[in-house]
Design an enzyme around this catalytic site. Structure first.
Site, short mmCIF file in Angstrom:
data_model
loop_
_atom_site.label_atom_id
_atom_site.label_comp_id
_atom_site.label_asym_id
_atom_site.label_seq_id
_atom_site.Cartn_x
_atom_site.Cartn_y
_atom_site.Cartn_z
N ARG A 1 -54.71 -12.67 51.90
CA ARG A 1 -54.06 -12.33 53.16
C ARG A 1 -54.54 -10.93 53.61
O ARG A 1 -55.33 -10.81 54.53
CB ARG A 1 -52.53 -12.39 53.01
CG ARG A 1 -51.78 -12.44 54.34
CD ARG A 1 -51.66 -11.12 55.03
NE ARG A 1 -50.94 -10.11 54.22
CZ ARG A 1 -50.87 -8.84 54.55
NH1 ARG A 1 -51.45 -8.38 55.65
NH2 ARG A 1 -50.25 -7.97 53.76
N HIS B 1 -46.40 -1.79 47.80
CA HIS B 1 -47.67 -2.31 48.34
C HIS B 1 -48.56 -1.11 48.61
O HIS B 1 -48.27 -0.29 49.46
CB HIS B 1 -47.36 -3.08 49.64
CG HIS B 1 -48.56 -3.57 50.38
ND1 HIS B 1 -48.98 -4.89 50.29
CD2 HIS B 1 -49.41 -2.97 51.23
CE1 HIS B 1 -50.05 -5.05 51.06
NE2 HIS B 1 -50.33 -3.90 51.64
N CYS C 1 -55.75 -3.06 57.05
CA CYS C 1 -55.02 -3.56 58.22
C CYS C 1 -55.91 -3.42 59.45
O CYS C 1 -56.40 -2.33 59.74
CB CYS C 1 -53.74 -2.75 58.41
SG CYS C 1 -52.86 -3.17 59.92
N1 COA Z 1 -47.47 -17.73 65.09
C1 COA Z 1 -48.08 -18.34 66.12
N2 COA Z 1 -47.80 -18.13 67.40
C2 COA Z 1 -46.84 -17.23 67.68
C3 COA Z 1 -46.18 -16.53 66.65
C4 COA Z 1 -46.51 -16.81 65.32
N3 COA Z 1 -45.92 -16.19 64.30
N4 COA Z 1 -45.28 -15.71 67.21
C5 COA Z 1 -45.37 -15.87 68.53
N5 COA Z 1 -46.30 -16.80 68.82
C6 COA Z 1 -46.68 -17.28 70.15
C7 COA Z 1 -45.49 -17.63 70.99
O1 COA Z 1 -45.09 -18.95 70.72
C8 COA Z 1 -46.03 -17.49 72.37
O2 COA Z 1 -46.82 -18.62 72.68
P1 COA Z 1 -46.98 -19.18 74.17
O3 COA Z 1 -47.65 -18.07 74.91
O4 COA Z 1 -47.80 -20.38 73.97
O5 COA Z 1 -45.57 -19.43 74.60
C9 COA Z 1 -46.98 -16.31 72.24
O6 COA Z 1 -47.28 -16.21 70.83
C10 COA Z 1 -46.44 -15.00 72.70
O7 COA Z 1 -45.20 -14.74 72.03
P2 COA Z 1 -44.66 -13.26 71.86
O8 COA Z 1 -43.44 -13.29 71.04
O9 COA Z 1 -44.59 -12.60 73.21
O10 COA Z 1 -45.78 -12.64 70.97
P3 COA Z 1 -46.82 -11.44 71.28
O11 COA Z 1 -47.93 -11.93 72.10
O12 COA Z 1 -46.07 -10.22 71.69
O13 COA Z 1 -47.36 -11.20 69.79
C11 COA Z 1 -46.98 -11.29 67.43
C12 COA Z 1 -46.47 -10.81 68.77
C13 COA Z 1 -46.12 -10.66 66.39
C14 COA Z 1 -46.86 -12.80 67.37
C15 COA Z 1 -48.48 -10.87 67.27
O14 COA Z 1 -48.65 -9.53 67.63
C16 COA Z 1 -48.96 -11.07 65.86
O15 COA Z 1 -49.07 -12.20 65.39
N6 COA Z 1 -49.28 -10.00 65.12
C17 COA Z 1 -49.67 -10.11 63.74
C18 COA Z 1 -50.39 -8.89 63.34
C19 COA Z 1 -50.84 -8.97 61.91
O16 COA Z 1 -50.88 -9.99 61.26
N7 COA Z 1 -51.22 -7.80 61.40
C20 COA Z 1 -51.71 -7.69 60.10
C21 COA Z 1 -50.65 -7.75 59.08
S1 COA Z 1 -50.14 -6.17 58.50
ZN ZN Z 2 -51.66 -3.78 53.24
#
Ligand code: COA
Ligand code: ZN
Length: 315
Positions: free
Chosen positions: A15, A207, A240
């Site tokens: 991951r 972590h 990250c």
């Molecule tokens: N998995 C898949 N899709 C997701 C989701 C998830 N966990 N969470 C939200 N979505 C989808 C929503 O369903 C929505 O879809 P739609 O546009 O088809 O309706 C869309 O994303 C937007 O939702 P929203 O809540 O506004 O999300 P966002 O665009 O603000 O993004 C996160 C927020 C958290 C989902 C996104 O920033 C993210 O996945 N970040 C992960 C970062 C990461 O993994 N960093 C490394 C780890 S430390």
């Molecule tokens: Zn880390």
């Protein structure tokens, strides 16, 4: 130095490690790596993350990876999630445990998950009943807990307030994350000695990233403070994508080697783990930070040079 007899290591290479790789790693390769880590005896594996596939394209095959791995009874297969949607996808895919993500600093949380800390906490409040109904335990992660690459040190009261919210939500564990390797042993001790007694019954996890070579010293201090659960990444892969300067996690086989050398048990087979790290280096196609896979274990012995042998024989 007081040391526990045994610690639990959670492998995060597939991951935290894979997520920074720009080239898509084939799903079968990811599955194979998880299987090798299972075979090496890792008790916990953070297999993947259920995040937005646009945010981290590398993790878009999370459900396929979960479906494809061979599961050993007793091994805990977890996934990282930022919100309720991630929790539902992860549970549907059959994870044993959820690891939530939010950062202690506003700027890193916005960069990472596009939410303020308060918004993230609201999303995690929605995760709690989903996990409870599914009977799945949750470990709440707090990123940048020891410092943020944008904001520097984070006030301890802020960490404490976030931890209190996570505990109120019924999460069973809290993971403090040193996202960009800013922690030092004295600080780790200060923070843990302050927080641990305030939250009885919580399992604490550390972590670490080895960005500045301080990961193992930080882990040793955390062990002396009573922490018995640590994340690490095979071959030291990791970082990250939303934190400038982030490099690899503490290397699993280097950590296991250090622990075994001190007679702390992990249940992990170091030789198999080193073989997995060497395989990973081939897969990634560049040298990785792990040191024991290059140097061999401390008790490795070399043949005595011939000239020395003769002198020895004459003694
Ligand atoms: N998995 C898949 N899709 C997701 C989701 C998830 N966990 N969470 C939200 N979505 C989808 C929503 O369903 C929505 O879809 P739609 O546009 O088809 O309706 C869309 O994303 C937007 O939702 P929203 O809540 O506004 O999300 P966002 O665009 O603000 O993004 C996160 C927020 C958290 C989902 C996104 O920033 C993210 O996945 N970040 C992960 C970062 C990461 O993994 N960093 C490394 C780890 S430390
Ligand atoms: Zn880390």
């Amino acid at each position: 130095m007081s040391m526990p007899e045994r610690v639990a290591i959670c492998e995060v290479g597939t991951r935290d490690g894979f997520q920074i790789e720009p080239e898509f790693i084939a799903t079968e390769t990811k599955i194979d790596m998880v299987n090798r880590l299972t075979a090496a005896g890792l008790p916990r594996i953070e297999v993947t993350s259920f995040v937005h596939p646009k945010a981290v394209p590398q993790m878009r095959d999370a459900a396929e990876v979960m479906a494809g791995i061979e599961r050993r009874p007793g091994t805990v297969y977890a996934a990282l999630i930022p919100n309720e949607k991630g929790a539902m996808r992860a549970i549907e895919a059959g994870v044993d445990k959820l690891h939530t993500v939010l950062s202690a600093s506003e700027s890193h949380n916005l960069a990472n998950v596009n939410m303020t800390v308060a918004e993230s906490l609201d999303k995690l409040a929605a995760v709690a009943p989903v996990a409870r109904d599914a009977g799945i335990p949750v470990q709440g992660g707090i990123s940048t807990a020891f410092g943020c690459p944008f904001e520097g040190r984070i006030p301890l009261e802020k960490i404490e307030a976030i931890a209190a919210r996570l505990v109120d939500l019924g999460f069973q564990g809290i993971s403090l994350a040193d996202t960009t390797g800013m922690a030092n042993p004295a600080q780790v001790q200060r923070i843990l000695e302050y927080l641990i007694p305030k939250f009885p019954g919580i399992e604490w996890n550390l972590h670490t990233h080895n960005t500045r070579g301080m990961a193992i010293p930080n882990i040793l201090v955390a062990m002396s403070c009573g922490v018995q659960s640590f994340d690490s990444s095979v071959a030291g892969l990791g970082g990250c994508p939303f934190a400038p300067g982030a490099t690899g996690n503490v290397c699993t086989e280097d950590l296991v080697h250090c622990l075994h050398a001190m007679d702390v048990e992990t249940g992990i087979d170091l030789d198999e783990l080193v073989a997995a790290a060497q395989r990973l280096e081939e897969v990634i196609g560049r040298p990785l930070p792990g040191q024991v896979m290059k140097a061999g274990p401390w008790d490795r012995r070399y043949a005595v040079p011939h000239a020395v042998e003769e002198r020895l024989a004459a003694l």
